[in-house]
Design a protein around this motif. Structure first.
Motif, short mmCIF file in Angstrom:
data_model
loop_
_atom_site.label_atom_id
_atom_site.label_comp_id
_atom_site.label_asym_id
_atom_site.label_seq_id
_atom_site.Cartn_x
_atom_site.Cartn_y
_atom_site.Cartn_z
N ASP A 55 -22.01 36.20 3.33
CA ASP A 55 -22.05 36.01 1.88
C ASP A 55 -20.66 35.79 1.28
N LEU A 56 -19.62 35.93 2.08
CA LEU A 56 -18.25 35.82 1.57
C LEU A 56 -17.71 34.40 1.70
N ILE A 57 -17.04 33.95 0.65
CA ILE A 57 -16.32 32.68 0.77
C ILE A 57 -15.07 32.96 1.57
N ALA A 58 -14.96 32.33 2.73
CA ALA A 58 -13.79 32.50 3.58
C ALA A 58 -12.63 31.68 3.02
N TYR A 59 -12.91 30.39 2.75
CA TYR A 59 -11.88 29.55 2.13
C TYR A 59 -12.51 28.36 1.44
N LEU A 60 -11.73 27.83 0.51
CA LEU A 60 -12.11 26.66 -0.27
C LEU A 60 -10.93 25.70 -0.22
N VAL A 61 -11.18 24.48 0.23
CA VAL A 61 -10.14 23.46 0.31
C VAL A 61 -10.53 22.30 -0.58
N GLU A 62 -9.59 21.85 -1.41
CA GLU A 62 -9.78 20.64 -2.21
C GLU A 62 -8.58 19.74 -1.97
N VAL A 63 -8.86 18.52 -1.58
CA VAL A 63 -7.81 17.54 -1.32
C VAL A 63 -8.20 16.24 -2.00
N THR A 64 -7.28 15.71 -2.79
CA THR A 64 -7.44 14.37 -3.34
C THR A 64 -6.36 13.51 -2.72
N GLN A 65 -6.78 12.55 -1.91
CA GLN A 65 -5.88 11.63 -1.22
C GLN A 65 -6.00 10.29 -1.92
N MET A 75 0.86 -1.16 0.00
CA MET A 75 0.00 0.00 0.00
C MET A 75 0.90 1.23 0.00
N CYS A 76 0.55 2.18 -0.82
CA CYS A 76 1.26 3.46 -0.90
C CYS A 76 0.21 4.57 -0.86
N ILE A 77 0.31 5.47 0.11
CA ILE A 77 -0.67 6.55 0.25
C ILE A 77 0.04 7.87 -0.03
N ARG A 78 -0.63 8.73 -0.82
CA ARG A 78 -0.03 10.01 -1.15
C ARG A 78 -1.10 11.06 -1.40
N ASP A 79 -0.67 12.33 -1.21
CA ASP A 79 -1.52 13.45 -1.60
C ASP A 79 -1.39 13.60 -3.11
N ARG A 80 -2.49 13.46 -3.84
CA ARG A 80 -2.41 13.59 -5.28
C ARG A 80 -2.65 15.02 -5.72
N ASP A 81 -3.53 15.72 -5.01
CA ASP A 81 -3.83 17.10 -5.38
C ASP A 81 -4.29 17.85 -4.14
N ILE A 82 -3.78 19.07 -3.97
CA ILE A 82 -4.14 19.90 -2.82
C ILE A 82 -4.34 21.33 -3.30
N SER A 83 -5.42 21.95 -2.83
CA SER A 83 -5.66 23.35 -3.16
C SER A 83 -6.29 24.04 -1.95
N PHE A 84 -5.80 25.24 -1.64
CA PHE A 84 -6.37 26.05 -0.57
C PHE A 84 -6.48 27.48 -1.10
N GLU A 85 -7.70 27.99 -1.11
CA GLU A 85 -7.94 29.33 -1.64
C GLU A 85 -8.68 30.17 -0.60
N THR A 86 -8.30 31.44 -0.51
CA THR A 86 -9.01 32.41 0.34
C THR A 86 -9.35 33.60 -0.55
N PRO A 87 -10.40 33.48 -1.35
CA PRO A 87 -10.69 34.50 -2.36
C PRO A 87 -11.08 35.87 -1.79
N ASN A 88 -11.52 35.93 -0.56
CA ASN A 88 -11.94 37.21 0.02
C ASN A 88 -11.05 37.67 1.16
N SER A 89 -9.81 37.24 1.09
CA SER A 89 -8.84 37.68 2.10
C SER A 89 -8.25 39.02 1.66
N PRO A 90 -8.03 39.95 2.50
CA PRO A 90 -8.11 39.92 3.96
C PRO A 90 -9.47 40.34 4.51
N LYS A 91 -10.42 40.71 3.64
CA LYS A 91 -11.70 41.23 4.11
C LYS A 91 -12.41 40.26 5.06
#
Length: 143
Positions: free
Chosen positions: A57-67, A1-17
């Protein structure tokens, strides 16, 4: 078995507001699995998590992880293999993805975010029931 992070994304589109607004978070959580046969006994199973957190109404953050993990899965019949890739393997991968999400959110300066456990056994059973319901012939009575 081999486990890895295949894709990671972290966005804060309305930062710093978003950091100066009143913190009233709402969470949207999406989960999907992907399976790819690599050879006779090797399977890659991946779970993809998408978490969108809004404050007002603001997107604080969006996280996408593919494990993803590569698993040696030989000697199983079709029903057993379905349970392995639909429940057993995702159960192994989820704690890793959960940790990645928690770390990303904390490093982004937001309050700690810990995903609740997911019952992959129940999700797989529900998926099997839906597939069986779709395959069942519809019965009509003729009077």
């Amino acid at each position: 078995m081999c486990i890895r992070d295949r894709d990671i994304s972290f966005e804060t589109p309305n930062s710093p507001k978003v950091f100066i607004e009143k913190w009233e978070p709402s969470v949207e959580f999406n989960l999907s699995t992907q399976v790819q046969q690599l050879d006779d006994a090797l399977m890659e199973v991946a779970i993809k998590l998408t978490i969108t957190v809004k404050s007002g109404d603001l997107i604080a953050y969006l996280v996408e992880v593919t494990q993803a993990g590569i698993f040696v899965l030989g000697g199983f019949n079709d029903d057993e293999m379905g349970g392995m890739v639909g429940s057993f393997c995702p159960n192994i991968l989820f704690p890793y993805a959960r940790e990645v999400v928690s770390d990303l959110v904390a490093k982004g300066g937001f309050p700690q975010f810990i995903l609740a456990p997911v019952n992959f056994d129940a999700l797989y059973a529900q998926q099997v029931q839906q597939a069986q319901a779709q395959q069942a012939p519809s019965s009509q009575s003729i009077n």
